[in-house]
Design a protein around this motif. Structure first.
Motif, PDB file in Angstrom:
ATOM      1  N   ARG A 223       0.852  -1.185   0.000  1.00 29.44           N
ATOM      2  CA  ARG A 223       0.000   0.000   0.000  1.00 29.44           C
ATOM      3  C   ARG A 223       0.887   1.234   0.000  1.00 29.44           C
ATOM      4  O   ARG A 223       1.941   1.248   0.634  1.00 29.44           O
ATOM      5  CB  ARG A 223      -0.912   0.001   1.227  1.00 29.44           C
ATOM      6  CG  ARG A 223      -1.929   1.119   1.240  1.00 29.44           C
ATOM      7  CD  ARG A 223      -3.001   0.856   2.286  1.00 29.44           C
ATOM      8  NE  ARG A 223      -2.721   1.499   3.551  1.00 29.44           N
ATOM      9  CZ  ARG A 223      -3.638   1.678   4.519  1.00 29.44           C
ATOM     10  NH1 ARG A 223      -4.873   1.233   4.341  1.00 29.44           N
ATOM     11  NH2 ARG A 223      -3.311   2.270   5.634  1.00 29.44           N
TER      12      ARG A 223
ATOM     13  N   TRP B 189      -1.891  10.188 -19.177  1.00 24.76           N
ATOM     14  CA  TRP B 189      -1.773  10.058 -17.717  1.00 24.76           C
ATOM     15  C   TRP B 189      -1.041  11.231 -17.077  1.00 24.76           C
ATOM     16  O   TRP B 189      -0.810  11.228 -15.865  1.00 24.76           O
ATOM     17  CB  TRP B 189      -1.050   8.760 -17.377  1.00 24.76           C
ATOM     18  CG  TRP B 189      -1.750   7.549 -17.918  1.00 24.76           C
ATOM     19  CD1 TRP B 189      -1.369   6.792 -18.993  1.00 24.76           C
ATOM     20  CD2 TRP B 189      -2.968   6.971 -17.450  1.00 24.76           C
ATOM     21  NE1 TRP B 189      -2.271   5.780 -19.217  1.00 24.76           N
ATOM     22  CE2 TRP B 189      -3.263   5.860 -18.287  1.00 24.76           C
ATOM     23  CE3 TRP B 189      -3.842   7.272 -16.406  1.00 24.76           C
ATOM     24  CZ2 TRP B 189      -4.394   5.067 -18.102  1.00 24.76           C
ATOM     25  CZ3 TRP B 189      -4.963   6.481 -16.224  1.00 24.76           C
ATOM     26  CH2 TRP B 189      -5.223   5.397 -17.056  1.00 24.76           C
TER      27      TRP B 189
ATOM     28  N   ARG C 254      -9.175   0.259 -11.060  1.00 22.00           N
ATOM     29  CA  ARG C 254      -8.686  -1.072 -10.696  1.00 22.00           C
ATOM     30  C   ARG C 254      -8.020  -1.733 -11.888  1.00 22.00           C
ATOM     31  O   ARG C 254      -8.498  -1.627 -13.026  1.00 22.00           O
ATOM     32  CB  ARG C 254      -9.836  -1.943 -10.201  1.00 22.00           C
ATOM     33  CG  ARG C 254      -9.406  -3.378  -9.914  1.00 22.00           C
ATOM     34  CD  ARG C 254     -10.444  -4.198  -9.233  1.00 22.00           C
ATOM     35  NE  ARG C 254      -9.918  -5.545  -8.970  1.00 22.00           N
ATOM     36  CZ  ARG C 254     -10.297  -6.313  -7.965  1.00 22.00           C
ATOM     37  NH1 ARG C 254     -11.212  -5.864  -7.117  1.00 22.00           N
ATOM     38  NH2 ARG C 254      -9.778  -7.519  -7.816  1.00 22.00           N
TER      39      ARG C 254
ATOM     40  N   TRP D 282      -5.869   2.110  -7.830  1.00 22.78           N
ATOM     41  CA  TRP D 282      -5.182   3.409  -7.886  1.00 22.78           C
ATOM     42  C   TRP D 282      -6.263   4.444  -7.627  1.00 22.78           C
ATOM     43  O   TRP D 282      -7.090   4.718  -8.496  1.00 22.78           O
ATOM     44  CB  TRP D 282      -4.562   3.580  -9.268  1.00 22.78           C
ATOM     45  CG  TRP D 282      -3.666   4.751  -9.479  1.00 22.78           C
ATOM     46  CD1 TRP D 282      -3.028   5.499  -8.548  1.00 22.78           C
ATOM     47  CD2 TRP D 282      -3.290   5.293 -10.755  1.00 22.78           C
ATOM     48  NE1 TRP D 282      -2.275   6.477  -9.148  1.00 22.78           N
ATOM     49  CE2 TRP D 282      -2.424   6.369 -10.507  1.00 22.78           C
ATOM     50  CE3 TRP D 282      -3.612   4.958 -12.073  1.00 22.78           C
ATOM     51  CZ2 TRP D 282      -1.883   7.136 -11.529  1.00 22.78           C
ATOM     52  CZ3 TRP D 282      -3.068   5.719 -13.088  1.00 22.78           C
ATOM     53  CH2 TRP D 282      -2.212   6.790 -12.823  1.00 22.78           C
TER      54      TRP D 282
ATOM     55  N   VAL E 202      -3.408  10.274  -3.250  1.00 20.85           N
ATOM     56  CA  VAL E 202      -3.412   9.127  -4.151  1.00 20.85           C
ATOM     57  C   VAL E 202      -3.028   7.888  -3.346  1.00 20.85           C
ATOM     58  O   VAL E 202      -1.933   7.814  -2.794  1.00 20.85           O
ATOM     59  CB  VAL E 202      -2.445   9.334  -5.327  1.00 20.85           C
ATOM     60  CG1 VAL E 202      -2.320   8.045  -6.140  1.00 20.85           C
ATOM     61  CG2 VAL E 202      -2.929  10.466  -6.218  1.00 20.85           C
ATOM     62  N   ARG E 203      -3.955   6.955  -3.288  1.00 21.96           N
ATOM     63  CA  ARG E 203      -3.747   5.719  -2.530  1.00 21.96           C
ATOM     64  C   ARG E 203      -3.691   4.534  -3.492  1.00 21.96           C
ATOM     65  O   ARG E 203      -4.566   4.376  -4.345  1.00 21.96           O
ATOM     66  CB  ARG E 203      -4.896   5.549  -1.534  1.00 21.96           C
ATOM     67  CG  ARG E 203      -5.093   4.159  -0.918  1.00 21.96           C
ATOM     68  CD  ARG E 203      -3.970   3.738  -0.001  1.00 21.96           C
ATOM     69  NE  ARG E 203      -3.705   4.635   1.100  1.00 21.96           N
ATOM     70  CZ  ARG E 203      -4.414   4.674   2.250  1.00 21.96           C
ATOM     71  NH1 ARG E 203      -5.444   3.867   2.413  1.00 21.96           N
ATOM     72  NH2 ARG E 203      -4.083   5.506   3.199  1.00 21.96           N
ATOM     73  N   THR E 204      -2.663   3.723  -3.367  1.00 21.31           N
ATOM     74  CA  THR E 204      -2.606   2.461  -4.100  1.00 21.31           C
ATOM     75  C   THR E 204      -2.644   1.318  -3.100  1.00 21.31           C
ATOM     76  O   THR E 204      -2.033   1.393  -2.024  1.00 21.31           O
ATOM     77  CB  THR E 204      -1.344   2.328  -4.962  1.00 21.31           C
ATOM     78  OG1 THR E 204      -0.192   2.236  -4.124  1.00 21.31           O
ATOM     79  CG2 THR E 204      -1.196   3.510  -5.909  1.00 21.31           C
TER      80      THR E 204
ATOM     81  N   HIS F 289       6.745   3.742  -9.278  1.00 21.87           N
ATOM     82  CA  HIS F 289       5.485   4.427  -8.963  1.00 21.87           C
ATOM     83  C   HIS F 289       5.751   5.829  -8.426  1.00 21.87           C
ATOM     84  O   HIS F 289       5.055   6.787  -8.796  1.00 21.87           O
ATOM     85  CB  HIS F 289       4.683   3.622  -7.950  1.00 21.87           C
ATOM     86  CG  HIS F 289       3.443   4.311  -7.480  1.00 21.87           C
ATOM     87  ND1 HIS F 289       2.439   4.716  -8.342  1.00 21.87           N
ATOM     88  CD2 HIS F 289       3.040   4.705  -6.238  1.00 21.87           C
ATOM     89  CE1 HIS F 289       1.475   5.318  -7.648  1.00 21.87           C
ATOM     90  NE2 HIS F 289       1.821   5.325  -6.378  1.00 21.87           N
TER      91      HIS F 289
ATOM     92  N   GLN G  74       4.332   9.022 -10.284  1.00 14.56           N
ATOM     93  CA  GLN G  74       3.318   9.783  -9.554  1.00 14.56           C
ATOM     94  C   GLN G  74       3.745  11.229  -9.328  1.00 14.56           C
ATOM     95  O   GLN G  74       2.932  12.157  -9.460  1.00 14.56           O
ATOM     96  CB  GLN G  74       3.006   9.112  -8.225  1.00 14.56           C
ATOM     97  CG  GLN G  74       1.792   9.693  -7.508  1.00 14.56           C
ATOM     98  CD  GLN G  74       0.535   9.565  -8.326  1.00 14.56           C
ATOM     99  OE1 GLN G  74       0.073   8.463  -8.573  1.00 14.56           O
ATOM    100  NE2 GLN G  74      -0.026  10.676  -8.770  1.00 14.56           N
TER     101      GLN G  74
END
Length: 221
Positions: free
Chosen positions: A47, A75, A129, A155, A171-173, A195, A199
């Protein structure tokens, strides 16, 4: 004893660096919080939580997020790496503003890998997802049996209004993959640093786009 202490110090440094990679820009409260979409991945193996403050209200940030996709606006990151070299959009495009839960967004230009819009709640929550079988390099339906080797995750983009027409974007993964011994090494050496790089690039480009949109149009004479 000196060698043991040196190894302990090295381990502590690596751990601290990893926490910085996984939580760039986020407050302890944001890191500890639970967000919509977190529970979509059962028994996650990883996470991350990253955050930025943008100079526009959520209603102005949302249109940039909802039009993302390799087959749409891109993106806003390193386009040569994640958009086939095609520049991401620098304006809001009306035809890409319609997004419903269950819609697919191509993650790659060939469409072999895609995201599914899992949660669409404007202008506060967008959760994408992705479920990819490593053997084929293609997305798969998570409602069926899991491949032996896979990567799946969410994401999530979570927007909160701040004073003075600003937005806090978290932003949570959340993800899991298999086989774990191999993928744990890959995550640490490649996945997590990549990432972070992508990001942060997206954060910077979003900031520039919403700031430019908020600037008054030049006067004509």
């Amino acid at each position: 004893m000196l060698r043991v202490l040196s190894l302990a110090a090295l381990g502590a440094g690596v751990l601290a660096a990893r926490q910085r990679v996984l939580h760039w820009g986020a407050t302890p409260e944001e890191v500890a919080a639970e967000y919509s979409g977190d529970a979509l991945i059962p028994n996650p193996s990883g996470r991350s939580t990253m955050a930025v403050t943008l100079p526009a209200a959520p209603e102005s940030v949302w249109p940039w997020l909802v039009q993302m996709g390799a087959d749409r606006a891109g993106w806003y990151s390193w386009d040569r790496l994640d958009n086939g070299g095609r520049p991401s959009a620098t304006e809001i495009v009306p035809k890409w503003q319609e997004l419903r839960e269950g819609d697919r967004l191509n993650a790659t230009t060939d469409g072999r890998v895609y995201f599914v819009a899992a949660i669409v709640d404007p202008p506060s929550t967008l959760v994408l997802r992705s479920d990819v079988a490593m053997s084929s390099g293609q997305s798969f339906d998570p409602r069926g049996p899991l491949p032996k080797r896979f990567i799946e995750g969410v994401w999530g983009f979570h927007l909160t209004e701040l004073p003075n027409q600003r937005t806090r974007l978290v932003v949570r993964t959340v993800g899991r993959n298999a086989p774990r011994p191999v993928m744990a090494v890959f995550d640490f050496l490649v996945g997590e640093p990549a990432h972070l790089i992508m990001q942060l690039r997206q954060f910077g480009n979003l900031r520039r786009r919403v700031r430019a949109e908020a600037l008054p149009a030049p006067k004509t004479t």
